[in-house]
Design a protein around this motif. Structure first.
Motif, PDB file in Angstrom:
ATOM      1  N   UNK A 299      15.698   1.669  -9.218  1.00 42.15           N
ATOM      2  CA  UNK A 299      14.934   0.177  -9.005  1.00 42.15           C
ATOM      3  C   UNK A 299      13.303   0.514  -9.019  1.00 42.15           C
ATOM      4  N   UNK A 300      12.898   1.621  -9.558  1.00 43.39           N
ATOM      5  CA  UNK A 300      11.431   1.858  -9.718  1.00 43.39           C
ATOM      6  C   UNK A 300      10.739   2.348  -8.588  1.00 43.39           C
ATOM      7  N   UNK A 301      11.464   2.884  -7.256  1.00 42.57           N
ATOM      8  CA  UNK A 301      10.652   3.448  -6.270  1.00 42.57           C
ATOM      9  C   UNK A 301      10.299   4.754  -6.501  1.00 42.57           C
ATOM     10  N   UNK A 302       8.951   5.223  -6.439  1.00 45.60           N
ATOM     11  CA  UNK A 302       8.717   6.584  -6.895  1.00 45.60           C
ATOM     12  C   UNK A 302       9.064   7.570  -5.911  1.00 45.60           C
ATOM     13  N   UNK A 303       9.455   8.825  -6.340  1.00 47.06           N
ATOM     14  CA  UNK A 303       9.745   9.789  -5.350  1.00 47.06           C
ATOM     15  C   UNK A 303       8.682  10.127  -4.456  1.00 47.06           C
ATOM     16  N   UNK A 304       7.199   9.836  -4.594  1.00 46.21           N
ATOM     17  CA  UNK A 304       6.467   9.959  -3.596  1.00 46.21           C
ATOM     18  C   UNK A 304       6.524   9.116  -2.522  1.00 46.21           C
ATOM     19  N   UNK A 305       7.028   7.650  -2.810  1.00 44.85           N
ATOM     20  CA  UNK A 305       7.211   6.553  -1.892  1.00 44.85           C
ATOM     21  C   UNK A 305       8.659   6.832  -0.990  1.00 44.85           C
ATOM     22  N   UNK A 306       9.554   7.459  -1.551  1.00 47.63           N
ATOM     23  CA  UNK A 306      10.946   7.815  -0.993  1.00 47.63           C
ATOM     24  C   UNK A 306      10.549   8.936  -0.084  1.00 47.63           C
ATOM     25  N   UNK A 307       9.595  10.164  -0.302  1.00 50.55           N
ATOM     26  CA  UNK A 307       9.261  11.332   0.343  1.00 50.55           C
ATOM     27  C   UNK A 307       8.538  10.652   1.464  1.00 50.55           C
ATOM     28  N   UNK A 308       7.531   9.816   1.301  1.00 53.17           N
ATOM     29  CA  UNK A 308       6.867   9.102   2.356  1.00 53.17           C
ATOM     30  C   UNK A 308       7.649   8.555   3.331  1.00 53.17           C
ATOM     31  N   UNK A 309       8.433   7.705   2.794  1.00 56.91           N
ATOM     32  CA  UNK A 309       9.514   6.820   3.909  1.00 56.91           C
ATOM     33  C   UNK A 309      10.281   7.932   4.694  1.00 56.91           C
ATOM     34  N   UNK A 310      10.699   8.978   4.141  1.00 57.52           N
ATOM     35  CA  UNK A 310      11.259   9.967   4.857  1.00 57.52           C
ATOM     36  C   UNK A 310      10.598  10.722   5.808  1.00 57.52           C
ATOM     37  N   UNK A 311       9.443  10.772   5.712  1.00 59.83           N
ATOM     38  CA  UNK A 311       8.413  11.749   6.593  1.00 59.83           C
ATOM     39  C   UNK A 311       7.473  10.702   7.565  1.00 59.83           C
ATOM     40  N   UNK A 312       7.893   9.241   7.558  1.00 59.37           N
ATOM     41  CA  UNK A 312       7.134   8.238   8.308  1.00 59.37           C
ATOM     42  C   UNK A 312       5.837   8.202   8.067  1.00 59.37           C
ATOM     43  N   UNK A 313       5.419   8.593   6.571  1.00 54.52           N
ATOM     44  CA  UNK A 313       3.854   8.345   6.251  1.00 54.52           C
ATOM     45  C   UNK A 313       3.899   7.067   5.514  1.00 54.52           C
ATOM     46  N   UNK A 314       2.465   6.985   5.071  1.00 56.85           N
ATOM     47  CA  UNK A 314       1.964   5.831   4.255  1.00 56.85           C
ATOM     48  C   UNK A 314       1.743   6.332   2.823  1.00 56.85           C
ATOM     49  N   UNK A 315       1.857   5.632   1.987  1.00 57.58           N
ATOM     50  CA  UNK A 315       1.452   6.019   0.700  1.00 57.58           C
ATOM     51  C   UNK A 315       0.940   4.790  -0.292  1.00 57.58           C
ATOM     52  N   UNK A 316       0.219   5.235  -1.078  1.00 54.98           N
ATOM     53  CA  UNK A 316      -0.313   4.085  -2.050  1.00 54.98           C
ATOM     54  C   UNK A 316       0.406   3.845  -3.076  1.00 54.98           C
ATOM     55  N   UNK A 317       1.979   4.268  -3.196  1.00 52.48           N
ATOM     56  CA  UNK A 317       2.847   3.905  -4.048  1.00 52.48           C
ATOM     57  C   UNK A 317       3.785   2.793  -3.499  1.00 52.48           C
ATOM     58  N   UNK A 318       3.283   2.240  -2.214  1.00 51.76           N
ATOM     59  CA  UNK A 318       3.890   0.949  -1.922  1.00 51.76           C
ATOM     60  C   UNK A 318       3.022  -0.184  -1.739  1.00 51.76           C
ATOM     61  N   UNK A 319       3.324  -1.187  -2.274  1.00 52.00           N
ATOM     62  CA  UNK A 319       2.250  -2.286  -2.311  1.00 52.00           C
ATOM     63  C   UNK A 319       2.341  -3.178  -1.104  1.00 52.00           C
TER      64      UNK A 319
END
Length: 185
Positions: free
Chosen positions: A91-111
């Motif tokens: 569905x277009x969620x990037x690996x970086x965003x998935x990893x950030x979700x897992x690590x409880x971090x923020x990422x610019x890959x999420x709008x």
């Protein structure tokens, strides 16, 4: 290891419910469904509810998968997380965003809309009572139907993760470990 044994697979042979699950799930009878088959009425209800959530809603699938992954992280439900990574990627969620979700971090890959979904999942899962400002962020990005469907998704996957973790449902084998069908791949 699961806290109670999965029912004997021979018990499923020819059983319409098990065959339906296999048919609807790409020929597999995953450990979650194997465990659910201890109670056919619960399995039927589970399938109806989760099929509606996953396949019959209008909520864009990207938001559904972000919410599911976030609930899985918050509840420590590795089975749920791993099961939904491929769907999120599709569905277009990037690996970086998935990893950030897992690590409880923020990422610019999420709008902004993505972040509103994550904040809403956090509030519903951690606090239950969603603060007004978190809800207001949701309303900036989503129509009423989407909010209802997202709310139901988050609630449903909190149920899923709690079921998985309470019974310690085993992770599925990695694809390389799956048994090969007779006569080839």
């Amino acid at each position: 290891m699961a806290r109670i044994p999965y029912p004997d697979p021979s018990r499923y042979e020819g059983q319409p419910l098990a065959e339906r699950i296999r048919r609807e799930r790409g020929g597999q009878l995953l450990n979650l469904y194997r465990m659910l088959l201890h109670s056919p009425p619960v399995t039927e209800g589970w399938l109806a509810f989760l099929t509606a959530i996953r396949h019959e809603t209008e909520l864009p699938a990207r938001y559904r998968e972000l919410a599911i992954l976030r609930v899985a992280v918050l509840n420590g439900a590795e089975y749920e997380f791993e099961a939904h990574v491929p769907f999120a990627l599709k569905e277009g969620v990037s690996r970086e965003a998935i990893d950030a979700l897992r690590a409880n971090c923020t990422t610019s890959d999420l709008d902004e809309a993505d972040r509103a979904v994550v904040a809403y999942a956090d509030a519903m899962t951690r606090e239950i009572h969603v603060p007004d400002d978190v809800f207001a962020q949701m309303r900036e990005h989503f129509a009423e139907r989407d909010v209802v469907e997202l709310t139901a998704t988050i609630a449903a996957y909190n149920c899923v993760s709690r079921f998985l973790e309470a019974l310690r449902i085993d992770l599925e084998p990695a694809p390389a470990e799956l048994p090969r069908p007779p006569g080839g791949s």
